[in-house]
Design an enzyme around this catalytic site. Sequence first.
Site, PDB file in Angstrom:
ATOM      1  N   ASP A 120      -3.518   6.265  -3.051  1.00 48.97           N
ATOM      2  CA  ASP A 120      -2.330   5.732  -2.380  1.00 48.97           C
ATOM      3  C   ASP A 120      -1.687   4.676  -3.285  1.00 48.97           C
ATOM      4  O   ASP A 120      -2.132   4.456  -4.420  1.00 48.97           O
ATOM      5  CB  ASP A 120      -2.663   5.188  -0.980  1.00 48.97           C
ATOM      6  CG  ASP A 120      -3.399   3.866  -1.023  1.00 48.97           C
ATOM      7  OD1 ASP A 120      -4.062   3.590  -2.041  1.00 48.97           O
ATOM      8  OD2 ASP A 120      -3.294   3.084  -0.054  1.00 48.97           O
ATOM      9  N   PRO A 170      -3.137   2.187  20.455  1.00 48.24           N
ATOM     10  CA  PRO A 170      -1.898   1.625  19.925  1.00 48.24           C
ATOM     11  C   PRO A 170      -2.059   1.425  18.421  1.00 48.24           C
ATOM     12  O   PRO A 170      -3.108   0.956  17.975  1.00 48.24           O
ATOM     13  CB  PRO A 170      -1.779   0.281  20.649  1.00 48.24           C
ATOM     14  CG  PRO A 170      -3.162  -0.067  21.078  1.00 48.24           C
ATOM     15  CD  PRO A 170      -3.932   1.204  21.225  1.00 48.24           C
ATOM     16  N   SER A 171      -1.048   1.805  17.639  1.00 48.22           N
ATOM     17  CA  SER A 171      -1.137   1.618  16.188  1.00 48.22           C
ATOM     18  C   SER A 171      -1.149   0.131  15.865  1.00 48.22           C
ATOM     19  O   SER A 171      -0.552  -0.683  16.561  1.00 48.22           O
ATOM     20  CB  SER A 171       0.077   2.288  15.533  1.00 48.22           C
ATOM     21  OG  SER A 171       0.312   1.697  14.270  1.00 48.22           O
ATOM     22  N   GLY A 172      -1.827  -0.221  14.790  1.00 46.90           N
ATOM     23  CA  GLY A 172      -1.808  -1.608  14.317  1.00 46.90           C
ATOM     24  C   GLY A 172      -0.754  -1.827  13.255  1.00 46.90           C
ATOM     25  O   GLY A 172      -0.584  -2.938  12.755  1.00 46.90           O
ATOM     26  N   THR A 173      -0.061  -0.775  12.852  1.00 44.54           N
ATOM     27  CA  THR A 173       0.899  -0.919  11.761  1.00 44.54           C
ATOM     28  C   THR A 173       2.302  -0.406  12.093  1.00 44.54           C
ATOM     29  O   THR A 173       3.225  -0.599  11.319  1.00 44.54           O
ATOM     30  CB  THR A 173       0.421  -0.145  10.510  1.00 44.54           C
ATOM     31  OG1 THR A 173       0.370   1.238  10.840  1.00 44.54           O
ATOM     32  CG2 THR A 173      -0.941  -0.602  10.039  1.00 44.54           C
ATOM     33  N   ASP A 226      -6.381   2.015  -3.040  1.00 44.20           N
ATOM     34  CA  ASP A 226      -7.612   1.739  -2.287  1.00 44.20           C
ATOM     35  C   ASP A 226      -7.963   2.904  -1.355  1.00 44.20           C
ATOM     36  O   ASP A 226      -8.834   2.785  -0.507  1.00 44.20           O
ATOM     37  CB  ASP A 226      -7.539   0.412  -1.505  1.00 44.20           C
ATOM     38  CG  ASP A 226      -6.502   0.416  -0.399  1.00 44.20           C
ATOM     39  OD1 ASP A 226      -5.696   1.365  -0.321  1.00 44.20           O
ATOM     40  OD2 ASP A 226      -6.484  -0.549   0.391  1.00 44.20           O
ATOM     41  N   ALA A 238     -11.321   8.629   7.816  1.00 45.09           N
ATOM     42  CA  ALA A 238     -10.905   9.984   7.446  1.00 45.09           C
ATOM     43  C   ALA A 238      -9.761   9.935   6.431  1.00 45.09           C
ATOM     44  O   ALA A 238      -9.639  10.798   5.559  1.00 45.09           O
ATOM     45  CB  ALA A 238     -10.483  10.742   8.692  1.00 45.09           C
ATOM     46  N   ASN A 239      -8.937   8.884   6.493  1.00 45.41           N
ATOM     47  CA  ASN A 239      -7.782   8.790   5.608  1.00 45.41           C
ATOM     48  C   ASN A 239      -8.130   8.409   4.162  1.00 45.41           C
ATOM     49  O   ASN A 239      -7.242   8.271   3.329  1.00 45.41           O
ATOM     50  CB  ASN A 239      -6.738   7.826   6.185  1.00 45.41           C
ATOM     51  CG  ASN A 239      -7.248   6.380   6.278  1.00 45.41           C
ATOM     52  OD1 ASN A 239      -8.206   6.005   5.615  1.00 45.41           O
ATOM     53  ND2 ASN A 239      -6.592   5.573   7.093  1.00 45.41           N
ATOM     54  N   SER A 271       0.806  -1.224   0.000  1.00 46.48           N
ATOM     55  CA  SER A 271       0.000   0.000   0.000  1.00 46.48           C
ATOM     56  C   SER A 271       0.845   1.284   0.000  1.00 46.48           C
ATOM     57  O   SER A 271       1.646   1.494  -0.900  1.00 46.48           O
ATOM     58  CB  SER A 271      -0.938  -0.063   1.194  1.00 46.48           C
ATOM     59  OG  SER A 271      -1.780   1.036   1.227  1.00 46.48           O
TER      60      SER A 271
HETATM   61  C1  16G Z   1      -4.282  -0.089   7.762  1.00 45.09           C
HETATM   62  C2  16G Z   1      -5.757  -0.184   7.436  1.00 45.09           C
HETATM   63  C3  16G Z   1      -6.414   1.173   7.490  1.00 45.09           C
HETATM   64  C4  16G Z   1      -6.155   1.852   8.813  1.00 45.09           C
HETATM   65  C5  16G Z   1      -4.682   1.867   9.130  1.00 45.09           C
HETATM   66  C6  16G Z   1      -4.479   2.309  10.557  1.00 45.09           C
HETATM   67  C7  16G Z   1      -6.874  -1.669   5.859  1.00 45.09           C
HETATM   68  C8  16G Z   1      -6.960  -2.130   4.448  1.00 45.09           C
HETATM   69  N1  16G Z   1      -5.958  -0.741   6.107  1.00 45.09           N
HETATM   70  O1  16G Z   1      -3.597   0.604   6.774  1.00 45.09           O
HETATM   71  O2  16G Z   1      -7.789   1.000   7.312  1.00 45.09           O
HETATM   72  O3  16G Z   1      -6.641   3.165   8.804  1.00 45.09           O
HETATM   73  O4  16G Z   1      -4.155   0.561   9.005  1.00 45.09           O
HETATM   74  O5  16G Z   1      -3.131   2.280  10.868  1.00 45.09           O
HETATM   75  O6  16G Z   1      -7.584  -2.131   6.727  1.00 45.09           O
HETATM   76  P1  16G Z   1      -2.631   2.431  12.363  1.00 45.09           P
HETATM   77  O7  16G Z   1      -3.262   1.318  13.155  1.00 45.09           O
HETATM   78  O8  16G Z   1      -1.166   2.356  12.277  1.00 45.09           O
HETATM   79  O9  16G Z   1      -3.102   3.765  12.857  1.00 45.09           O
HETATM   80 MG    MG Z   2      -3.758   1.163   0.368  1.00 44.30          MG
END
Ligand code: 16G
Ligand code: MG
EC number: 5.4.2.3
Length: 570
Positions: A304, A525-528, A308, A399-400, A92
């Site tokens: 992006d 907590p961030s998921g990424t 998506d 929002a993103n 992404s």
């Molecule tokens: C991922 C998610 C997105 C979410 C972002 C939050 C999908 C396809 N993508 O990119 O929806 O806004 O994580 O990131 O589900 P964060 O947890 O680091 O804030």
């Molecule tokens: Mg994407």
Amino acid sequence: MGGEWGQSAICPESAQEWTIQVGQHLLDMDLGAITKYSALHAKPNGLILQYGTAGFRTKAEHLDHVMFRMGLLAVLRSKQTKSTIGVMVTASHNPEEDNGVKLVDPLGEMLAPSWEEHATCLANAEEQDMQRVLIDISEKEAVNLQQDAFVVIGRDTRPSSEKLSQSVIDGVTVLGGQFHDYGLLTTPQLHYMVYCRNTGGRYGKATIEGYYQKLSKAFVELTKQASCSGDEYRSLKVDCANGIGALKLREMEHYFSQGLSVQLFNDGSKGKLNHLCGADFVKSHQKPPQGMEIKSNERCCSFDGDADRIVYYYHDADGHFHLIDGDKIATLISSFLKELLVEIGESLNIGVVQTAYANGSSTRYLEEVMKVPVYCTKTGVKHLHHKAQEFDIGVYFEANGHGTALFSTAVEMKIKQSAEQLEDKKRKAAKMLENIIDLFNQAAGDAISDMLVIEAILALKGLTVQQWDALYTDLPNRQLKVQVADRRVITTTNAERQAVTPPGLQEAINDLVKKYKLSRAFVRPSGTEDVVRVYAEADSQESADHLAHEVSLAVFQLAGGIGERPQPGF
Ligand code: 16G
Ligand code: MG
């Protein structure tokens, strides 16, 4: 380590218990071949990854074994659901050096949560445990290994994607699955293909041509109805993040050129993927992408890296930058859909789904002015998507810029009937709604599809970008990140709007919020990324900035902050 994390999966550990259970499954898998091929896609020692919010994501060089194993897992999921499963190779909006993979479930949706856990177990199994984990998943999920399996694969434009998708194919074939490799696709296009294939073609044709034709036909039909438009000639500047969106939009543009002319920027011919451009850059930096010249009041949008997500923006006559994010997109779309329903005389239940990040002004506008019910879910497309499925018409946007609209089968049928039976004005509105339904990608949020929906609505309503922007004024807001030793000490409830742990944190936030007008703040907590995210909004930018800073300090103190204390100023 750039890998994502989610809830830790409980992987089976007892080999003894396992050998008693496996029975038929041992016989139905060619374990010799799996071992042989797996060794060619060996897992680096000690590497632990999690199937996170949007699949696995990390440096491309660490992903070969994950790809192979996701090929295996897709076969099992396909056998279990007796459906086609998708595998998308993309990271992404991450930098070009990263890559990632996610599985797409039968109706084009994100993978079911229990299978996310299987994915994590399988990806992290050491070489010698791989077979055991595979068989354990088959047992737990009662997979009939004799069932046929079909997997479709897509990939983005990253230099590493082609080789990695070949590793997915290796995994699919070694477990006896059949596959179709679509090659380069946007993520939502792959979701669309999966959905088409599992609904016997009712949703559309599972080809790239089928996708272009379905959407473009609906778009051209809609824009033909636009008598007077805010802009004399419909044209739009599109920043494609130097990604797959550019290739696909270029292929598609002649199908819809009657209704819209697009000018592509950051099309991948020179710049680097997602570097200083794309929806994520524009949204988080609140400024236009590099490589795009913007005249005042010109309508622009950014995709992006896997197309998506979409955000719009423009410069006003004074040169000020205005961002139109997912919240305002949801508002435009849901208002339009509601107007059409009123015109047709249908009272269907329509709901808008947002996350805690939705600007307070958007929620207020939707509830108080538009009288549309608004719901809040946790961050991540799958949560919004599932909630939106509860309504006759569910519009969801983060929002993103991730989002789409979903229509129940009953609604689709009703509208089709109305488009044939009703008289004059009502019939026209029903026809319009029928086309709008076709124009949405109901499998996943889709930058190309959303762009065409937005352009059609603006044309039909004769709205300029400034008029759209003026629907409401965003409350000033600020997002910050805080480094802590272990971000899992923060747990939340109420769709991430309240912190449950650590003790005292929510009380501290409540006290800080009270100091400002029209204010709101939350932490999660961030998921990424390995950080805690802080969001604050208030009546002025200064207040939002102060509040965000104070909340960051509270997180730092109460949730085990590491490194330098958060400093004021940005
Ligand atoms: C991922 C998610 C997105 C979410 C972002 C939050 C999908 C396809 N993508 O990119 O929806 O806004 O994580 O990131 O589900 P964060 O947890 O680091 O804030
Ligand atoms: Mg994407």
